[in-house]
Scaffold this active site. Structure first.
Site, PDB file in Angstrom:
ATOM      1  N   GLY A 187       0.763  -1.234   0.000  1.00 41.42           N
ATOM      2  CA  GLY A 187       0.000   0.000   0.000  1.00 41.42           C
ATOM      3  C   GLY A 187       0.793   1.282   0.000  1.00 41.42           C
ATOM      4  N   GLY A 239       2.773   2.279  -2.459  1.00 42.33           N
ATOM      5  CA  GLY A 239       2.856   2.806  -3.808  1.00 42.33           C
ATOM      6  C   GLY A 239       4.037   2.316  -4.621  1.00 42.33           C
ATOM      7  CE  LYS A 240       5.801  -3.941  -2.909  1.00 42.50           C
ATOM      8  NZ  LYS A 240       4.707  -3.714  -1.950  1.00 42.50           N
ATOM      9  CB  THR A 241       2.635  -1.518  -7.980  1.00 41.48           C
ATOM     10  OG1 THR A 241       2.873  -2.757  -7.313  1.00 41.48           O
ATOM     11  CG2 THR A 241       2.153  -1.796  -9.391  1.00 41.48           C
ATOM     12  CB  SER A 242       2.013   3.788  -8.256  1.00 39.81           C
ATOM     13  OG  SER A 242       0.781   3.207  -7.910  1.00 39.81           O
ATOM     14  CG  ASP A 258       2.981  -7.392  -5.020  1.00 35.63           C
ATOM     15  OD1 ASP A 258       2.457  -8.269  -4.325  1.00 35.63           O
ATOM     16  OD2 ASP A 258       2.964  -6.188  -4.736  1.00 35.63           O
ATOM     17  CB  THR A 260      -1.777  -2.346  -2.623  1.00 34.72           C
ATOM     18  OG1 THR A 260      -1.347  -1.997  -3.943  1.00 34.72           O
ATOM     19  CG2 THR A 260      -0.871  -3.437  -2.086  1.00 34.72           C
TER      20      THR A 260
END
Length: 570
Positions: free
Chosen positions: A18, A20-23, A45, A500
């Site tokens: 949550g 924001g690593k994917t973003s 992930d 997330t």
């Protein structure tokens, strides 16, 4: 962001769910591709929504992203990879061992450890400059190998016939059995991770105490294992645009306060900051806005009203009708489960019930969350380090007593593996839940479905082979049916109204159901939907929450409490 000015070939993004690593991984891949670089974005992930963010269906082979020349992405399904990996390890034993033992082995290989190792299997294949990646200038990984995974790889028994010699029956070394034939490949991958000329590890956090503490823990673990080229990104730093909005002022102050108290381990790292955006970072335009210097004014939108559902007070009142039992708040770190557990315990105590509140989270400050302790309420803590030491001593005294010196050495090494703590804490929980026969026991940070199944499988393993002379503790034997009894145990899944955290909560619920436990309901914490706000960024985020609240009700659970944002959540 500073690390994009002179980027290394490999960029690994890591951080708690949550943050924001994917973003940020997607936005970084887009930015480099728009500079003319050839970029491959890789995600392993299990809660990944890379497809959704890039608005492109992905598979486990590189897929071109429309309208972005030079950018390809692949999404390795960790569950599918783990299933294939599990069969590779267990398959040779199917015709040699009793079915009950094989089933137990499969369960031991069904959890997070196997998923981590299967993910590392994919990392290693890509880090080796294979023909499939040599044409790319940069490889960007959403979700880096954890310190836990790298620590497992450093244990000598990772490269021995572990399953044949395992005597404790509860370990996360089993997943490493399948790696022995690829030891050199993995060694090169670990070397690549530690090479600062080739690799940068980006620690993503939010300006919140729990996320910063998790980042510091990960940073320390990885530094000890030789991964020292790190960069910190503080994501979602809020700056109020409407000084008349009290929620906006409080949110801004809370972020600054968290950064002032940042753990010392993070202070010497190079750092970038990204502001909180009103628009979700979905689609190419949303990703460009995430990295832009300024965000265009958000569209004026009416806030989505929270659903008419159960209130927190009604939820606790319903729990209080049982007279006793175990209440567990479960969820990823940072969703506020400690605060919610404390509120539930205090409310029950003020209604006249006897209540014991406890936690196993070393970072949880339940006493601070409670403040003045009501009459009839006690507070405890399960110390993971103490329980792990007791568990190791008990296993060595029973399973290890008849082993030769070499056997005892291997068993001692096995008991140093990270899953040992998981089982030791679970047994301590069993003793705590036993107290719920005549009072309420409120448990912050409860055992996961994987832990429950792992311990259950280990007991079957012991019964089959007769290797555990001390037998199963009575409290543990009683605990498993109690956890599966909805009249005795009430599991509350806690999350935030964001992509997330909701997806990870859904995965947690699936694990619990696999273990025979049906959650009593969900709590969406820190929601802006029920709060009056005027700041344009907060109004935009308020409107975006409706999607996740609807998803929970339509796809995950019909019993839902939406708790409003509170300044006291820190």
């Amino acid at each position: 962001m500073n690390f994009l000015h002179t980027p290394t070939r490999h960029l690994f993004f890591t951080g708690k769910g949550g943050v924001g690593k994917t973003s940020l991984a997607c936005a970084s891949a887009l930015a480099l591709a728009e500079q003319g670089k050839r970029v491959l974005l890789i995600s392993t992930d299990p809660a990944s929504n890379v497809d959704e963010v890039l608005e492109t269906p992905l598979s486990d082979t590189p897929t071109p992203i429309p309208a972005v020349p030079g950018l390809k992405a692949l999404n390795i399904d960790p569950e599918k990879a783990a299933a294939a990996y599990r069969e590779r390890v267990v398959g040779p034993y199917r015709s040699k061992l009793p079915e009950a033992v094989v089933n137990s082995m499969e369960e031991q290989l069904s959890g997070a450890c196997t998923m981590e190792i299967a993910a590392f299997d994919a990392f290693a294949a890509l880090l080796g400059d294979t023909p499939s990646t040599q044409d790319f200038d940069h490889l960007i990984f959403d979700t880096a190998p954890t310190g836990h995974t790298l620590r497992l790889l450093s244990l000598p028994s990772a490269w021995t016939g572990f399953i044949e010699t395992n005597t404790s029956g509860t370990s996360c070394l089993g997943p490493l059995e399948g790696l022995a034939s690829q030891k050199e490949i993995y060694a090169r991958a670990v070397d690549s991770l530690g090479d600062g000329e080739r690799t940068t590890l980006i620690l993503v956090t939010r300006p919140e105490a729990a996320a910063l503490n998790e980042a510091a823990r990960s940073s320390g673990e990885l530094r000890e294992l030789g991964v020292a080229n790190q960069h910190l990104v503080v994501n979602g730093l809020f700056q109020a645009r409407d000084p008349e909005d009290p929620v906006a002022r409080a949110l801004e102050a809370r972020g600054h306060r968290a950064l002032e108290r940042m753990p010392a381990l993070l202070r010497d790292l190079p750092r970038s900051e990204r502001p909180l955006r009103g628009r979700p970072p979905m689609g190419l335009e949303g990703l460009r806005i995430l990295l832009a210097e300024a965000e265009p004014p958000p569209d004026a939108t009416d806030p989505v009203q929270p659903p008419e559902g159960e209130t927190f007070e009604a939820l606790v009142e319903a729990l209080g009708r049982h007279g006793h039992g175990a209440i567990m708040t479960m969820g990823k770190g940072g969703v506020g489960k400690t605060t919610l557990a404390a509120r539930i315990a205090m409310t029950l105590a003020r209604q006249g019930h006897r209540v014991h509140l406890t936690t196993t989270d070393p970072a949880a400050h339940v006493e601070a969350a409670v403040g003045e302790i009501p009459e009839g309420m006690t507070i405890g803590r399960v110390d993971p380090a103490l329980e792990t030491r007791r568990y190791r001593e008990a296993v060595m005294a029973s399973a290890g007593k008849d082993l030769d010196e070499e056997g005892r050495r291997l068993l001692e090494e096995d008991l140093r593996s990270p899953c040992t703590e998981e089982i030791a804490v679970f047994q301590a929980f069993a003793r705590t839940v036993d107290q719920a026969r005549d009072q309420y026991v409120v448990l912050d940070t409860a055992p996961t479905g994987h832990t429950i199944l792992l311990l259950d499988a280990a007991q079957a393993y012991h019964r089959e082979l007769g290797r555990q002379s001390q037998g199963v503790p009575e409290a543990v034997e009683q605990l498993l049916p109690r956890l599966r009894d909805p009249a005795f145990t009430h599991v509350l899944i806690c999350t935030l109204p964001e992509a997330t955290p909701v997806h990870e909560a859904a995965a947690l619920q699936a694990d619990l159901r696999r273990a025979g436990i049906e959650p009593a309901g969900w709590i969406v914490n820190q929601a802006l939907s029920p709060v009056q706000v005027s700041d344009p960024i907060l109004r935009a985020r308020q409107a975006a929450e409706g999607r996740w609240i609807r998803e929970i009700l339509e796809q995950h659970h019909q019993k839902l409490v939406v708790e409003p944002w509170s300044e006291t959540h820190d």
